[in-house]
Design a protein around this motif. Structure first.
Motif, short mmCIF file in Angstrom:
data_model
loop_
_atom_site.label_atom_id
_atom_site.label_comp_id
_atom_site.label_asym_id
_atom_site.label_seq_id
_atom_site.Cartn_x
_atom_site.Cartn_y
_atom_site.Cartn_z
N ILE A 178 0.83 -1.22 0.00
CA ILE A 178 0.00 0.00 0.00
C ILE A 178 0.86 1.26 0.00
O ILE A 178 0.61 2.20 -0.76
N ASP A 179 1.93 1.28 0.82
CA ASP A 179 2.77 2.48 0.90
C ASP A 179 3.36 2.86 -0.46
O ASP A 179 3.57 4.03 -0.75
N VAL A 203 -14.36 1.05 2.98
CA VAL A 203 -13.11 1.69 3.40
C VAL A 203 -12.95 2.98 2.60
O VAL A 203 -12.92 2.96 1.36
N LEU A 209 -10.68 5.64 1.35
CA LEU A 209 -9.24 5.76 1.17
C LEU A 209 -8.82 7.23 1.12
O LEU A 209 -7.85 7.64 1.74
N ARG A 210 -9.58 7.99 0.36
CA ARG A 210 -9.18 9.39 0.17
C ARG A 210 -10.44 10.23 0.06
O ARG A 210 -11.16 10.40 1.03
N TRP A 239 -9.12 5.59 6.13
CA TRP A 239 -7.69 5.79 6.27
C TRP A 239 -7.46 7.23 6.79
O TRP A 239 -8.33 8.10 6.57
N SER A 241 -5.87 9.37 5.46
CA SER A 241 -5.86 10.23 4.28
C SER A 241 -7.27 10.59 3.80
O SER A 241 -7.43 11.34 2.82
N ASP A 269 -4.97 2.41 10.25
CA ASP A 269 -3.72 2.44 9.51
C ASP A 269 -3.95 1.62 8.23
O ASP A 269 -4.44 0.50 8.32
N PRO A 270 -3.63 2.18 7.05
CA PRO A 270 -3.87 1.42 5.81
C PRO A 270 -3.34 -0.01 5.86
O PRO A 270 -3.96 -0.93 5.33
N THR A 305 -5.80 -2.71 6.93
CA THR A 305 -7.08 -2.83 6.21
C THR A 305 -7.55 -4.28 6.11
O THR A 305 -8.70 -4.61 6.41
#
Ligand code: HXC
Length: 515
Positions: A270-271, A397, A399-400, A423, A425, A483-484, A487
């Motif tokens: 993911i990072d 989820v 995400l953004r 997340w 983000s 924390d992603p 997930t």
């Protein structure tokens, strides 16, 4: 005649019926890269599992000298078999016999096998390769189609229905596939249209080739009528087998569980996938692969409305249906086509007990005259309807971006998601900071000595206040900011907790979705 002689006579009759339209017609079929009807069935089903019925059915045509013609099996092969050990009912139209055209008895064979599928509660697969209604049989051919459409509708949501287009599928014939759950097409082989190029030229004066009008790519990319596109018939059959590994055999069962497998974290991290810059797009399929078992994601409708991604995967060995906005296509907006695509997939998953996992990153519904006039209100409402109606486990989820109607539509708590995770983000608000600042601080910006500076200041102020997950979390609209990297853990836990979910809706004959 002795029993032995009778058996020999049976063999002779069978050989004749099994010869289809004869050597010449079979040669013509093969020259176009097509298998014959029986070869198709045998290739798709488990080895030696096919049992054919109604081989000796004869056509019922009387006019235009049809009574003098012998059409083996009346141009369609029907029977039962297994795929990875699970029973299925199947039919394949035989183009070598009267162009696979559908007459009265041809239709009777199909409806009989569809009735079996419903009675036995097993999937029904139809392989279409036909010139359409058998012209010589007039209204009886039309009646046959009507009988099939009725059964397609009754079977909808009860057993999975698969249509495979392996040749022409013209005229009213297209409506049976259109009523089924998944349509498979093969490049250069599949052709689907209501009226062919000839009629279009005569009536409208427009010229177009059959391929451009209704070829496989057209239906996979533009119309969305096809869910799976492949380069060859064998590839197409592999896709069907793969699909069956994810879905249950009827609406009372769950899909088969597989041994759990970890994602391929070296390939999908993911990072590395998720950009630091919130304006930068990324491929959401990689995020799905970073979460699901073995990073194996089986995409549905891959080439159509790419701004949303839908498909099957597994979490801890159990099938899930994934719905995810795709930032690399139109920033992942919901528009007319992506709404249709998502809503249909959600309803399939809900009908067949497949839990839904939704990944959210979208600026909202797509604005614009084209979209408004194309009915983005009506189509967009389908997503709201489908998620609200669904009673399978639903996990989301964020995400953004989750702005405006997009936030609500993408399986928010308000549509009864069971768990909503975000997340750090995540940005959850009515609209993006730039648009919002321009509206709510309009007079302050206009009155400022330096309007540009003031705009920047106000955008930053708005971002700080709203472009995060914590306001929504403070109201409980987000169950956990995670924390992603966690997930998969959160989703697997949610799935485990939801195993016995049993949600009821008020009695109704049926709802009225915004078709
Ligand atoms: C009877 C048909 C037929 C049909 C094909 N054949 N379509 N027979 N009724 N609908 C026969 C041909 O006469 C020929 O027989 C053999 O099948 C192979 O056909 P060809 O034309 O030689 O094959 P090809 O060149 O590959 O062309 C395939 C084709 C073309 C594009 C499908 O046959 C075609 O345009 N057919 C008509 C399509 C159509 O308009 N159908 C009706 C739609 S109306 P021989 O004996 O020569 O081998 C409809 C209404 C239903 O379906 C409404 C339900 C609600």
């Amino acid at each position: 005649m002795s029993l032995r002689q009778k058996s020999l006579d049976l063999r002779k009759r069978m050989q004749e019926a099994l010869s289809g339209g004869g050597e010449k017609a079979i040669e013509k079929q093969k020259a176009t890269g097509k298998l014959t009807a029986r070869e198709r069935i045998i290739t798709l089903l488990d080895v030696n599992s096919f049992q054919e019925y109604d081989l000796f059915v004869e056509h019922a045509g009387k006019d235009f000298d049809m009574d003098k013609k012998y059409l083996p099996g009346d141009g369609v092969v029907t029977g039962t078999g297994t795929i990875t050990g699970h029973p299925v009912c199947i039919y394949a139209q035989d183009f070598t016999v009267a162009g696979g055209s559908l007459g009265y008895m041809h239709a009777k064979k199909i409806t009989k096998i569809m009735d079996h599928a419903m009675n036995m509660k097993v999937p029904c697969i139809g392989i279409n390769d036909s010139g359409g209604a058998r012209i010589q049989e007039g209204v009886n051919s039309l009646a046959g189609y009507g009988d099939i459409f009725y059964r397609n509708t009754q079977a909808s949501g009860v057993i999975p229905q698969i249509s495979v287009i392996l040749g022409p599928c013209a005229g009213g014939a297209v409506y049976s596939p259109a009523l089924t759950d998944f349509v498979f097409v093969v490049d250069k082989i599949s052709k689907m249209f209501i009226t062919g190029p000839e009629v279009i030229k005569t009536v409208l004066g427009e010229e177009i080739s059959m391929e451009e009008l209704g070829g496989a790519r057209v239906h996979a990319e533009i119309t969305g009528n096809a869910h799976f596109f492949s380069e060859s018939e064998t590839q197409c059959f592999d896709q069907i087998k793969k699909l069956f590994s994810y879905i249950p055999w009827n609406n009372e069962k769950k899909a088969d569980a597989f041994p759990p497998k970890s994602p391929k974290t070296k390939l999908y991290k993911i990072d590395d996938i998720f950009p630091t810059n919130p304006k930068q797009p990324y491929d959401v399929r990689s995020i799905i692969k970073s979460i699901c078992d073995d990073s194996d994601f089986f995409e549905v409708h891959e080439l159509f409305a790419p701004n949303i991604v839908v498909g099957f995967a597994r979490l801890n060995g159990q099938t899930i249906g994934c719905v995810a906005n795709q930032p690399i296509a139109l920033a992942g907006v919901l528009d007319v086509d992506s709404s249709d695509k998502a809503a249909r997939f959600i309803r399939f998953c809900d009908s067949f007990n497949i839990p839904l996992v939704t990944l959210v990153d979208l600026p909202g519904y797509l604005p614009g005259i084209d979209q408004e006039h194309a009915g983005v209100i009506r189509h967009g409402a389908k997503v709201l309807y489908a998620y609200s109606e669904a009673t399978v486990p639903k996990m989301t989820v964020i995400l953004r971006k989750a702005y405006g109607g997009g936030y609500i539509a993408m399986c928010s708590h308000h549509l009864k998601a069971d768990f909503v995770f975000a997340w750090p983000s995540a940005e959850i608000a009515v609209m993006g900071p730039e648009g919002a600042a321009n509206i709510i601080f309009r007079s302050e910006i206009a009155a400022a000595e330096n309007p540009d500076e003031m705009r920047k200041k106000k955008i930053a102020e708005y971002k700080k206040k709203f472009a995060n997950p914590y306001v929504a979390a403070a109201y409980g609209y987000v169950d956990a900011v995670i924390d992603p990297a966690e997930t998969r853990h959160f989703l697997m836990h949610g799935l485990k907790i939801s195993q016995n979910k049993n949600e009821h809706r008020p009695y109704k004959k049926h709802g009225i979705p915004p078709f």
